[in-house]
Scaffold this motif. Structure first.
Motif, PDB file in Angstrom:
ATOM      1  N   GLN A  78       0.840  -1.202   0.000  1.00  0.00           N
ATOM      2  CA  GLN A  78       0.000   0.000   0.000  1.00  0.00           C
ATOM      3  C   GLN A  78       0.873   1.248   0.000  1.00  0.00           C
ATOM      4  OE1 GLN A  78      -2.662   0.276   3.319  1.00  0.00           O
ATOM      5  NE2 GLN A  78      -3.138  -1.895   3.352  1.00  0.00           N
ATOM      6  N   TYR A  79       0.363   2.302  -0.604  1.00  0.00           N
ATOM      7  CA  TYR A  79       0.998   3.616  -0.486  1.00  0.00           C
ATOM      8  C   TYR A  79      -0.067   4.647  -0.118  1.00  0.00           C
ATOM      9  CZ  TYR A  79       5.947   3.425  -1.679  1.00  0.00           C
ATOM     10  OH  TYR A  79       7.308   3.232  -1.629  1.00  0.00           O
ATOM     11  N   GLN A  80       0.339   5.662   0.625  1.00  0.00           N
ATOM     12  CA  GLN A  80      -0.573   6.752   1.000  1.00  0.00           C
ATOM     13  C   GLN A  80      -0.246   7.996   0.172  1.00  0.00           C
ATOM     14  OE1 GLN A  80      -0.243   8.176   5.072  1.00  0.00           O
ATOM     15  NE2 GLN A  80      -2.025   9.531   4.847  1.00  0.00           N
ATOM     16  N   LEU A  81      -1.278   8.541  -0.428  1.00  0.00           N
ATOM     17  CA  LEU A  81      -1.170   9.816  -1.138  1.00  0.00           C
ATOM     18  C   LEU A  81      -1.316  10.950  -0.124  1.00  0.00           C
ATOM     19  CD1 LEU A  81      -1.449  11.850  -3.538  1.00  0.00           C
ATOM     20  CD2 LEU A  81      -3.844  11.130  -3.702  1.00  0.00           C
ATOM     21  N   ARG A  82      -0.366  11.877  -0.143  1.00  0.00           N
ATOM     22  CA  ARG A  82      -0.461  13.047   0.741  1.00  0.00           C
ATOM     23  C   ARG A  82      -0.049  14.301  -0.042  1.00  0.00           C
ATOM     24  NH1 ARG A  82       2.130  12.738   6.518  1.00  0.00           N
ATOM     25  NH2 ARG A  82       0.570  14.378   6.794  1.00  0.00           N
ATOM     26  N   GLY A  83      -0.429  15.443   0.473  1.00  0.00           N
ATOM     27  CA  GLY A  83       0.047  16.708  -0.095  1.00  0.00           C
ATOM     28  C   GLY A  83      -0.378  16.908  -1.539  1.00  0.00           C
ATOM     29  N   MET A  84      -1.627  16.558  -1.859  1.00  0.00           N
ATOM     30  CA  MET A  84      -2.164  16.775  -3.220  1.00  0.00           C
ATOM     31  C   MET A  84      -2.572  18.240  -3.312  1.00  0.00           C
ATOM     32  SD  MET A  84      -3.251  15.158  -6.051  1.00  0.00           S
ATOM     33  CE  MET A  84      -3.040  16.546  -7.162  1.00  0.00           C
TER      34      MET A  84
END
Ligand SMILES: CC(C)(COP(=O)(O)OP(=O)(O)OC[C@H]1O[C@@H](n2cnc3c(N)ncnc32)[C@H](O)[C@@H]1OP(=O)(O)O)[C@@H](O)C(=O)NCCC(=O)NCCS
Length: 140
Positions: A63-69
């Motif tokens: 899994q990866y987390q998307l942040r700072g979009m």
């Protein structure tokens, strides 16, 4: 792209009026973290970052987390968010990652739905920022 470069967008868009340090995230400089930008004439217009981070309610190994979009205010609504997110997802997918997730601000949930993310779990509050929804996308 370096984490520092992403702060040029993170700070004004996601932490406006707050101290600069508030836009620095834990893990920004880890080798497993990736920062992506969309540029015009060498000027950065938008960003997103992916962190190797496991969500306890998602049952996938990789899994990866998307942040700072974030896209600069005067550049929003032109397709740049979608562009940089799709590019980043393709890179993450090429690493063998099966699922990505994020904690989405309420105002941004429609953007994520348009990009094939779905809400899971209940909304929750992040102090000083507001209501958020956990959202995920399986990378097919
Ligand atoms: C949310 C954000 C990243 C979206 O980037 P953007 O470049 O403005 O969005 P795009 O132009 O790429 O939009 C892609 C699609 O999502 C839709 N969309 C984007 N923002 C939307 C909104 N607020 N409400 C409804 N739909 C939206 C667009 O209509 C578009 O749909 P289409 O493909 O059918 O035309 C950007 O507006 C932003 O930085 N907002 C402020 C910071 C923020 O809230 N970040 C998210 C934190 S979780």
């Amino acid at each position: 792209m370096s984490a520092e470069e992403s702060y040029k967008v993170r700070h004004p868009v996601l932490r406006p009026g707050r101290p600069y340090e508030t836009c620095i995230f834990d893990g920004d400089n880890l080798e497993s973290t990736f920062h992506f930008g969309v540029f015009q004439n060498n000027k950065i217009l938008g960003i997103c970052s992916f962190f190797k981070n496991h969500h306890k309610n998602l049952n996938y190994n990789s899994q990866y987390q998307l942040r700072g979009m974030a896209i600069l205010g005067n550049q929003q609504g032109k397709g740049l968010g979608k562009l940089v997110l799709n590019f980043a997802e393709n890179h993450i997918k090429s690493l063998g990652v099966k699922i990505v997730w994020c904690n989405a601000r309420e105002v941004a949930t429609k953007f994520y739905v348009k990009n094939n993310y779905a809400i899971f779990g209940e909304p929750f509050n992040i102090e000083g920022i507001g209501t958020h929804y956990a959202m995920y996308k399986v990378l097919n």
